[in-house]
Motif scaffolding. Structure first.
Motif, PDB file in Angstrom:
ATOM      1  N   ILE A  94      15.356  -8.966   5.116  1.00 45.07           N
ATOM      2  CA  ILE A  94      16.491  -8.161   4.675  1.00 45.07           C
ATOM      3  C   ILE A  94      16.959  -7.241   5.800  1.00 45.07           C
ATOM      4  CG2 ILE A  94      17.215  -6.336   3.082  1.00 45.07           C
ATOM      5  CD1 ILE A  94      15.530  -7.625   0.940  1.00 45.07           C
ATOM      6  N   VAL A  95      16.015  -6.658   6.514  1.00 46.64           N
ATOM      7  CA  VAL A  95      16.371  -5.781   7.634  1.00 46.64           C
ATOM      8  C   VAL A  95      17.188  -6.548   8.664  1.00 46.64           C
ATOM      9  CG1 VAL A  95      15.478  -4.473   9.600  1.00 46.64           C
ATOM     10  CG2 VAL A  95      14.409  -4.216   7.350  1.00 46.64           C
ATOM     11  N   PHE A  96      16.713  -7.731   9.064  1.00 42.59           N
ATOM     12  CA  PHE A  96      17.420  -8.513  10.083  1.00 42.59           C
ATOM     13  C   PHE A  96      18.763  -9.015   9.561  1.00 42.59           C
ATOM     14  CE2 PHE A  96      12.953  -9.311  11.731  1.00 42.59           C
ATOM     15  CZ  PHE A  96      13.076  -8.358  12.725  1.00 42.59           C
ATOM     16  N   ALA A  97      18.815  -9.378   8.261  1.00 41.49           N
ATOM     17  CA  ALA A  97      20.089  -9.818   7.678  1.00 41.49           C
ATOM     18  C   ALA A  97      21.103  -8.685   7.716  1.00 41.49           C
ATOM     19  CB  ALA A  97      19.870 -10.292   6.240  1.00 41.49           C
ATOM     20  N   ALA A  98      20.637  -7.464   7.471  1.00 41.34           N
ATOM     21  CA  ALA A  98      21.531  -6.308   7.492  1.00 41.34           C
ATOM     22  C   ALA A  98      22.088  -6.087   8.902  1.00 41.34           C
ATOM     23  CB  ALA A  98      20.787  -5.063   7.017  1.00 41.34           C
ATOM     24  N   PHE A  99      21.224  -6.123   9.909  1.00 37.56           N
ATOM     25  CA  PHE A  99      21.687  -5.891  11.279  1.00 37.56           C
ATOM     26  C   PHE A  99      22.603  -7.007  11.780  1.00 37.56           C
ATOM     27  CE2 PHE A  99      18.426  -2.584  11.572  1.00 37.56           C
ATOM     28  CZ  PHE A  99      19.117  -1.624  12.306  1.00 37.56           C
ATOM     29  N   GLN A 100      22.437  -8.195  11.244  1.00 39.61           N
ATOM     30  CA  GLN A 100      23.306  -9.300  11.643  1.00 39.61           C
ATOM     31  C   GLN A 100      24.749  -9.085  11.199  1.00 39.61           C
ATOM     32  OE1 GLN A 100      21.298 -12.743  10.091  1.00 39.61           O
ATOM     33  NE2 GLN A 100      19.902 -12.901  11.814  1.00 39.61           N
ATOM     34  N   THR A 101      24.971  -8.220  10.225  1.00 38.44           N
ATOM     35  CA  THR A 101      26.339  -7.935   9.777  1.00 38.44           C
ATOM     36  C   THR A 101      27.035  -6.923  10.682  1.00 38.44           C
ATOM     37  OG1 THR A 101      25.756  -6.065   8.336  1.00 38.44           O
ATOM     38  CG2 THR A 101      25.601  -8.280   7.374  1.00 38.44           C
ATOM     39  N   GLY A 102      26.257  -6.276  11.567  1.00 37.62           N
ATOM     40  CA  GLY A 102      26.857  -5.307  12.474  1.00 37.62           C
ATOM     41  C   GLY A 102      26.617  -3.855  12.104  1.00 37.62           C
ATOM     42  N   ILE A 103      25.681  -3.599  11.177  1.00 34.73           N
ATOM     43  CA  ILE A 103      25.381  -2.206  10.837  1.00 34.73           C
ATOM     44  C   ILE A 103      24.798  -1.509  12.061  1.00 34.73           C
ATOM     45  CG2 ILE A 103      24.916  -2.870   8.448  1.00 34.73           C
ATOM     46  CD1 ILE A 103      21.923  -2.139   9.074  1.00 34.73           C
ATOM     47  N   VAL A 104      24.847  -0.178  12.074  1.00 36.00           N
ATOM     48  CA  VAL A 104      24.368   0.564  13.249  1.00 36.00           C
ATOM     49  C   VAL A 104      23.047   1.279  13.011  1.00 36.00           C
ATOM     50  CG1 VAL A 104      26.712   0.887  14.106  1.00 36.00           C
ATOM     51  CG2 VAL A 104      25.685   2.665  12.672  1.00 36.00           C
ATOM     52  N   ASP A 105      22.662   1.460  11.736  1.00 33.07           N
ATOM     53  CA  ASP A 105      21.422   2.180  11.467  1.00 33.07           C
ATOM     54  C   ASP A 105      20.879   1.755  10.113  1.00 33.07           C
ATOM     55  OD1 ASP A 105      19.307   3.895  11.857  1.00 33.07           O
ATOM     56  OD2 ASP A 105      20.531   5.693  12.140  1.00 33.07           O
ATOM     57  N   TYR A 106      19.586   1.998   9.900  1.00 33.50           N
ATOM     58  CA  TYR A 106      18.891   1.546   8.699  1.00 33.50           C
ATOM     59  C   TYR A 106      17.861   2.603   8.334  1.00 33.50           C
ATOM     60  CZ  TYR A 106      16.794  -2.084   5.639  1.00 33.50           C
ATOM     61  OH  TYR A 106      16.347  -2.825   4.571  1.00 33.50           O
ATOM     62  N   LEU A 107      18.109   3.304   7.238  1.00 32.61           N
ATOM     63  CA  LEU A 107      17.214   4.372   6.811  1.00 32.61           C
ATOM     64  C   LEU A 107      16.644   4.087   5.426  1.00 32.61           C
ATOM     65  CD1 LEU A 107      19.251   7.593   7.715  1.00 32.61           C
ATOM     66  CD2 LEU A 107      17.352   6.616   8.987  1.00 32.61           C
ATOM     67  N   ILE A 108      15.430   4.545   5.214  1.00 28.42           N
ATOM     68  CA  ILE A 108      14.863   4.492   3.873  1.00 28.42           C
ATOM     69  C   ILE A 108      15.551   5.550   3.020  1.00 28.42           C
ATOM     70  CG2 ILE A 108      12.752   4.690   2.520  1.00 28.42           C
ATOM     71  CD1 ILE A 108      12.981   2.243   4.401  1.00 28.42           C
ATOM     72  N   LYS A 109      15.852   5.189   1.782  1.00 26.61           N
ATOM     73  CA  LYS A 109      16.669   6.032   0.917  1.00 26.61           C
ATOM     74  C   LYS A 109      16.078   7.434   0.707  1.00 26.61           C
ATOM     75  CE  LYS A 109      18.890   3.803  -2.247  1.00 26.61           C
ATOM     76  NZ  LYS A 109      19.317   3.100  -3.488  1.00 26.61           N
ATOM     77  N   SER A 110      14.757   7.543   0.799  1.00 22.26           N
ATOM     78  CA  SER A 110      14.111   8.838   0.585  1.00 22.26           C
ATOM     79  C   SER A 110      14.098   9.702   1.850  1.00 22.26           C
ATOM     80  CB  SER A 110      12.669   8.624   0.108  1.00 22.26           C
ATOM     81  OG  SER A 110      11.940   7.854   1.066  1.00 22.26           O
ATOM     82  N   ALA A 111      14.791   9.263   2.905  1.00 24.06           N
ATOM     83  CA  ALA A 111      14.833  10.039   4.149  1.00 24.06           C
ATOM     84  C   ALA A 111      15.331  11.456   3.878  1.00 24.06           C
ATOM     85  CB  ALA A 111      15.747   9.347   5.164  1.00 24.06           C
TER      86      ALA A 111
END
Length: 229
Positions: A94-111
């Motif tokens: 899921i992480v790699f699929a998200a970055f393949q769309t061109g997102i710039v950052d990935y945080l856990i919701k509880s950050a």
């Protein structure tokens, strides 16, 4: 203070999470909330109309991959919009699929609030970091690929040393057939099949046919083997 406020759209199907993000945005005088979406479809609509600087996007909304699908569309219709995933998912695929769309950052919701604000400013300034959790996943993926390549090379060497009969038996094993069924199909004695299977075990260095079949399937060798006549 910035001359122009950073315009933000949030997208999350859970009201409690949307409200938390709204409070975080309202707490910073440089940020402006221009849309609060409950689905990927709404996020796309807000992005198309508002052309925000940032979208804070959940992944699982109306479908398991709604946020990822929405991110791909938003990057097409508003390429200057930076998308930050805020999610509970840490699965590598899921992480790699998200970055393949061109997102710039990935945080856990509880950050914490401070980390979310920092992510917004970093994205705005094109300085989004590769976070430790993502860096570790990248390292794991490279290690997995290297291991897979090594296993693939080794398996090709084994297959190249199989006799035609052994290869046919391997194909039938990968199709889920039992020894008696294989003997019937090949019109030979079951003892002959047992000898060929023992040879396969020795060449693959395995103690059971299940291990061989598992290895062949994991490396997708079955797709190549089944076409060999």
């Amino acid at each position: 203070m910035l001359l122009e406020k950073i315009q933000i759209v949030i997208a999350d199907d859970m009201e409690a999470h949307r409200r938390r993000l709204e409070r975080i945005i309202h707490s910073d005088k440089n940020l402006e909330l221009v849309g609060s979406a409950k689905s990927g479809y709404e996020a796309i609509a807000f992005a198309a109309i508002k052309k925000p600087s940032i979208v804070l996007m959940d992944i699982e909304m109306e479908s398991q991959m709604a946020g990822i699908n929405a991110a791909a569309e938003i990057n097409k219709i508003s390429p200057t919009t930076k998308i930050i995933m805020l999610t509970i998912h840490q699965d590598n695929n899921i992480v790699f699929a998200a970055f393949q769309t061109g997102i710039v950052d990935y945080l856990i919701k509880s950050a914490p609030k401070e980390e979310i604000l920092e992510a917004i400013y970093s994205a705005t300034n094109n300085q989004s970091p590769i976070r430790p959790i993502i860096a570790e996943k990248i390292r794991q993926e490279f290690a997995r690929i290297k291991t897979s390549e090594d296993h693939l090379s080794q398996s090709f060497k084994v297959i190249s040393n199989l006799t035609q009969s052994e290869l046919e038996v391997l194909k039938l094993l990968c199709n889920g057939l039992k020894r008696k069924e294989i003997a019937d199909i090949r019109t030979v004695e079951i003892e002959t099949i047992k000898k060929q299977i023992n040879s396969l075990l020795k060449k693959f260095g395995k103690s059971s046919t299940k291990e061989i079949v598992k290895k062949v399937n994991e490396l997708k060798l079955f797709d190549m083997i089944k076409d060999i006549s």
